[in-house]
Motif scaffolding. Structure first.
Motif, short mmCIF file in Angstrom:
data_model
loop_
_atom_site.label_atom_id
_atom_site.label_comp_id
_atom_site.label_asym_id
_atom_site.label_seq_id
_atom_site.Cartn_x
_atom_site.Cartn_y
_atom_site.Cartn_z
N PRO A 24 -5.63 -9.14 -5.07
CA PRO A 24 -6.30 -8.61 -3.74
C PRO A 24 -5.09 -8.02 -3.01
O PRO A 24 -5.34 -7.11 -1.95
N ASN A 25 -3.81 -8.47 -3.00
CA ASN A 25 -2.82 -7.84 -2.29
C ASN A 25 -1.44 -7.90 -2.87
O ASN A 25 -0.84 -8.86 -3.43
N ALA A 26 -1.19 -6.72 -3.45
CA ALA A 26 0.03 -6.32 -4.23
C ALA A 26 1.38 -6.39 -3.39
O ALA A 26 1.38 -6.09 -2.25
N CYS A 27 2.57 -6.77 -3.75
CA CYS A 27 3.83 -6.60 -3.15
C CYS A 27 4.14 -5.23 -2.90
O CYS A 27 3.70 -4.26 -3.44
N THR A 28 5.15 -5.15 -1.89
CA THR A 28 5.51 -3.83 -1.52
C THR A 28 5.89 -2.98 -2.46
O THR A 28 5.85 -1.76 -2.64
N GLU A 29 6.92 -3.62 -3.29
CA GLU A 29 7.61 -2.78 -4.40
C GLU A 29 6.62 -2.39 -5.60
O GLU A 29 6.93 -1.07 -6.03
N ALA A 35 2.30 0.28 -9.64
CA ALA A 35 2.49 -0.72 -10.76
C ALA A 35 1.66 -2.00 -10.71
O ALA A 35 1.42 -2.19 -9.55
N LYS A 36 1.19 -2.79 -11.83
CA LYS A 36 0.39 -3.67 -11.71
C LYS A 36 1.15 -4.91 -11.17
O LYS A 36 2.36 -5.03 -11.28
N CYS A 37 0.59 -5.90 -10.17
CA CYS A 37 1.50 -6.89 -9.55
C CYS A 37 0.60 -8.10 -10.00
O CYS A 37 -0.58 -8.14 -9.78
N ASP A 38 1.20 -9.20 -10.36
CA ASP A 38 0.54 -10.37 -10.62
C ASP A 38 0.23 -11.42 -9.54
O ASP A 38 -0.52 -12.31 -9.79
N GLY A 39 0.72 -11.02 -8.20
CA GLY A 39 0.13 -11.87 -7.10
C GLY A 39 1.21 -12.88 -6.88
O GLY A 39 1.11 -13.76 -6.04
N ASN A 40 2.24 -13.25 -7.96
CA ASN A 40 3.04 -14.53 -7.70
C ASN A 40 3.81 -14.12 -6.71
O ASN A 40 4.31 -12.90 -6.41
N ASN A 41 4.68 -15.20 -6.02
CA ASN A 41 5.90 -14.86 -5.00
C ASN A 41 6.82 -15.73 -5.47
O ASN A 41 7.22 -16.85 -5.47
N CYS A 43 6.70 -11.98 -7.67
CA CYS A 43 5.98 -11.46 -8.86
C CYS A 43 6.78 -11.39 -9.96
O CYS A 43 8.03 -11.14 -9.92
N GLY A 44 6.10 -11.20 -11.35
CA GLY A 44 7.10 -11.06 -12.67
C GLY A 44 7.70 -9.64 -12.46
O GLY A 44 8.68 -9.91 -13.02
N ARG A 45 7.27 -8.84 -12.15
CA ARG A 45 8.07 -7.36 -12.18
C ARG A 45 9.08 -7.45 -11.23
O ARG A 45 10.32 -7.13 -11.81
N CYS A 46 9.04 -7.97 -10.15
CA CYS A 46 10.33 -7.99 -9.21
C CYS A 46 11.58 -8.89 -9.64
O CYS A 46 12.51 -8.86 -9.57
#
Length: 751
Positions: A24-29, A35-41, A43-46
């Motif tokens: 529902p809410n992706a991170c800024t990066e 890119a897809k964001c898993d929503g964790n804080n 997230c996996g990509r960052c």
């Protein structure tokens, strides 16, 4: 064709696989890189990329609430800081506060201790409600408890659909419990809020029926004239300012010679007394004048913002709150209260060659309020209409260019107050009698008077013929400008809702009705915290809350026999709840101040809520207690409101006409003499004829029995072919909706 079908199928399958992992809410990066964001804080990509900070922005819907809460917190901190700084520069608390700061105590703790010590002393607390005795504190809590415990509306979370089938949800803040805040995070933290649950102290004095008045008023009666003069001097100085309140030293020459302003009386002390009564009990809801500028010119003899016409009109209103013989044209007849000042105002008005003057518009508004109180609705409507028409002709609804000069700012403030006073009064009368207002629907209106801190924090105390409590049982911040601004905002919503109901050539729809209702609910949800009943309980604040429920009741009353298709909002239930809220607020007002001093439109509120109680009782849905209380309240108000007598007559007629099972005592004090001549037998006595027939010189707008085709219908089911709208007074307007338009408008008859 086969390849195209396969291609479509592959696209659909990709879409179906993607739906499960959308956050529902992706991170800024991730949003920057699409890119897809898993929503964790984080997230996996960052996490996989070194040196990248994972930040989530607050969604817009959440950010508004967050910002509102943050602003409220900052306001609280600012008030706390100002309070601590004020204590530091004082002579008696500086060392104490300095020691607390050195010990690492928080601002919240220090201000709480300051409030606690202030409530035990007799000094005023600036912008804080203070008490000299804990018994007063607890007695006021008991008086406000009925209003504070008013339950939320059960319709608050119900949705409705418009003609397109799109659902809409009403605000969740529908009629929140009194004293509740819109933001729970700041509740009970505001230093301006009264502490309702003291930890220790004696039990309240049960003998004080009216905690703000009863205790000291009873004592004043046994005191000498000197004590009463001192009380009046203190009260006038608090309400009118330091140049006033000279009655405590009768041998000193009175500085405010009233010979310039009125020739009705040469008693300057009486003039000040009546002005203090007006500014205490009626001001500022329909105020068409700026108090500070009026009093300054009154004191100096300047004609710019004060005139003889305006002073006499104001004194005529102030007489309603006094029982002194000198306030009556005939000292032996209470019904002549203020008549001599009003007659002088009429004389001065008739002699004016040009009425396009600010003070004349202001005086017309005050004269209208006075006639409304006396029950002369036709005269009041005329005076109110003259006031708003002159305001429009003078262009007061338009903002003028404001320079940096002080004179320009004063001119703008007085013009703004004059327009909004005339505008609000016009909306109140249009709402009450069912008509379009005098002002066009979509014209841009002038800005409202600015909120000035020192005016806001000026003290309010209950002031009567015996003065004000010398022991200062309770001093409240007046919040005059906040009350006025918020009340004007409510008047704007009333203005729009009137066009929803009465615009010719269109039918009322359920969608438009619910949209108007939503605007009222949003207004209530956004009123300043200082105007909620946990913070402030001046007569003006209580009056504004009553007017809000009055407006909602009259918005839905014509549709009380109808249901809204596709909505859980029931007009009948909303009317019943609004009527109960008015009754509860009047009850709290009565316990605080008595009903011998109420603003002019309060008996109109009680009449309207009592009619709703008659309908509820007639349909055997509730008991008679609220209706009986409404009748008792009107009887108590007959001493200062002539309309209260007529309201009792109207209730008596409707009870008989609708055959509602309730006893109505005819021989009680305060009931009109003509009303007692009817007796029983269907209400065909002389009182009904005198009450119900319009006169050639006065078209009374509250006339329930007129021999015409359009007679009052009953309160039960709608008979086939009958008008489905409920409208108790045939001489008033009605929404443009007939039986054929019910289905189109989204209504149906109540089963």
């Amino acid at each position: 064709m086969v390849s195209q079908d396969r291609k479509k199928g592959s696209v659909n399958s990709k879409r179906r696989r993607g739906l499960g992992v959308v956050t529902p809410n992706a991170c800024t990066e991730c949003r920057k890189k699409r890119a897809k964001c898993d929503g964790n804080n984080p997230c996996g990509r960052c996490t996989s990329q070194k040196g990248t900070e994972c930040v989530y922005e607050v969604p817009v819907r959440q950010s508004k609430e967050h910002m509102r809460s943050e602003i409220e917190q900052l306001r609280i901190q600012q008030r706390q800081s100002e309070r601590v700084l004020a204590a530091l520069v004082s002579n008696d608390r500086s060392e104490q506060v300095l020691d607390q700061l050195r010990n690492g105590e928080t601002l919240d703790t220090i201000t709480h201790k300051l409030d606690h010590s202030t409530s035990e002393s007799s000094g005023s607390g600036g912008n804080v409600t203070t008490f000299s005795r804990l018994s007063d504190h607890q007695a006021i809590d008991q008086a406000l408890k009925p209003a504070k415990s008013t339950a939320s509306s059960p319709t608050s979370t119900l949705a409705f659909s418009d003609s397109s089938g799109i659902p809409h949800t009403l605000p969740t803040g529908t009629w929140p419990a009194w004293g509740a805040e819109s933001s729970n995070s700041v509740q009970n933290e505001d230093t301006d809020m009264m502490r309702w649950d003291p930890d220790t102290g004696p039990s309240p004095d049960q003998g004080h029926t009216y905690p703000l008045i009863g205790g000291w008023h009873h004592q004043s009666g046994s005191e000498s004239d000197t004590a009463i003069q001192q009380a009046r001097g203190y009260g006038q100085e608090t309400i009118l300012g330091s140049p006033f309140g000279m009655e405590e030293n009768p041998n000193q020459e009175h500085p405010n010679s009233n010979e310039v302003w009125t020739r009705v009386t040469s008693d300057g002390a009486l003039v000040e007394h009546l002005m203090a009564l007006y500014f205490c009990w009626e001001y500022p809801t329909f105020a068409s004048l700026s108090k500070e500028h009026f009093l300054e010119d009154f004191r100096t003899g300047n004609q710019r913002h004060c005139s003889s016409l305006l002073v006499n009109a104001l004194l005529a209103v102030g007489c309603r709150f006094s029982s002194q013989a000198s306030t009556r044209a005939d000292p032996n007849d209470p019904n002549t209260s203020g008549d001599h000042f009003f007659a002088e105002a009429l004389r001065l008005l008739g002699e004016q060659p040009d009425r396009h003057v600010l003070t004349t518009i202001q005086a017309l508004g005050l004269m209208s309020i006075r006639e409304a109180s006396c029950g002369r609705s036709s005269e009041s409507l005329f005076l109110s209409g003259q006031s708003i028409r002159l305001a429009i002709e003078m262009g007061l609804h338009l903002d003028i260019n404001i320079s940096d000069s002080k004179e320009s700012a004063i001119e703008h403030a007085v013009r703004s107050a004059t327009f909004w006073g005339a505008f609000s009064l016009d909306q109140a009368w249009s709402l009450s009698i069912g008509r379009l207002p005098h002002f066009s629907r979509d014209t841009k209106l002038a800005t409202k008077p600015a909120i000035v801190d020192h005016v806001e924090s000026s003290a309010w105390i209950p002031y009567t013929d015996d003065g004000a409590p010398l022991e200062r049982s309770c001093t409240q911040p007046s919040n005059v400008r906040s009350v006025y601004k918020t009340f004007c905002e409510l008047s704007e919503i009333v203005h729009k809702s009137l066009y929803t109901l009465y615009s010719p050539g269109t039918h009322v729809t359920s969608k438009a009705l619910l949209e108007a209702y939503t605007q009222y609910l949003n207004w209530y949800d956004e009123i300043p915290a200082s105007l909620r009943l946990g913070h402030n309980f001046t007569p003006a604040v209580l009056f504004a809350h009553m007017y809000y429920h009055y407006a909602i009741l009259l918005l839905f009353r014509p549709f009380i026999k109808l249901e809204i298709v596709g909505s859980g909002v029931s007009p009948r239930d909303v009317c019943s709840q609004a009527a109960s809220a008015i009754s509860t607020l009047v009850n709290s007002y009565s316990r605080l101040y008595t009903l011998r001093r109420t603003p002019s439109f309060v008996p109109y509120f009680v009449l309207t809520s009592s009619i709703a109680h008659i309908v509820t009782l007639g349909n055997a849905r509730e008991g008679p207690e609220q209706l009986e209380k409404g009748i008792a309240d009107l009887k108590e108000m007959t001493c200062c409101h002539g309309f209260a007598i007529r309201a009792l007559d109207i209730l008596r007629y409707l009870i008989l006409h609708w055959d509602v099972d309730i006893e109505f005592e005819d021989d009680d004090e305060g009931v009109a003499e003509g009303a007692r001549e009817g007796g029983e037998g269907g209400g065909e006595g002389k009182w009904k004829q005198e009450m119900c027939r319009p006169e050639s010189t006065s078209l009374n707008q509250f006339c329930p029995n007129v021999e015409s085709v359009d007679v009052v219908n009953g309160i039960g089911r709608v008979v086939l072919g009958d008008n489905p709208l409920f409208w108790p007074f045939p001489l008033q307007g009605r929404p443009l909706l007939d039986g054929r338009a019910l289905e189109i408008g989204g209504f149906r008859l109540v089963p």
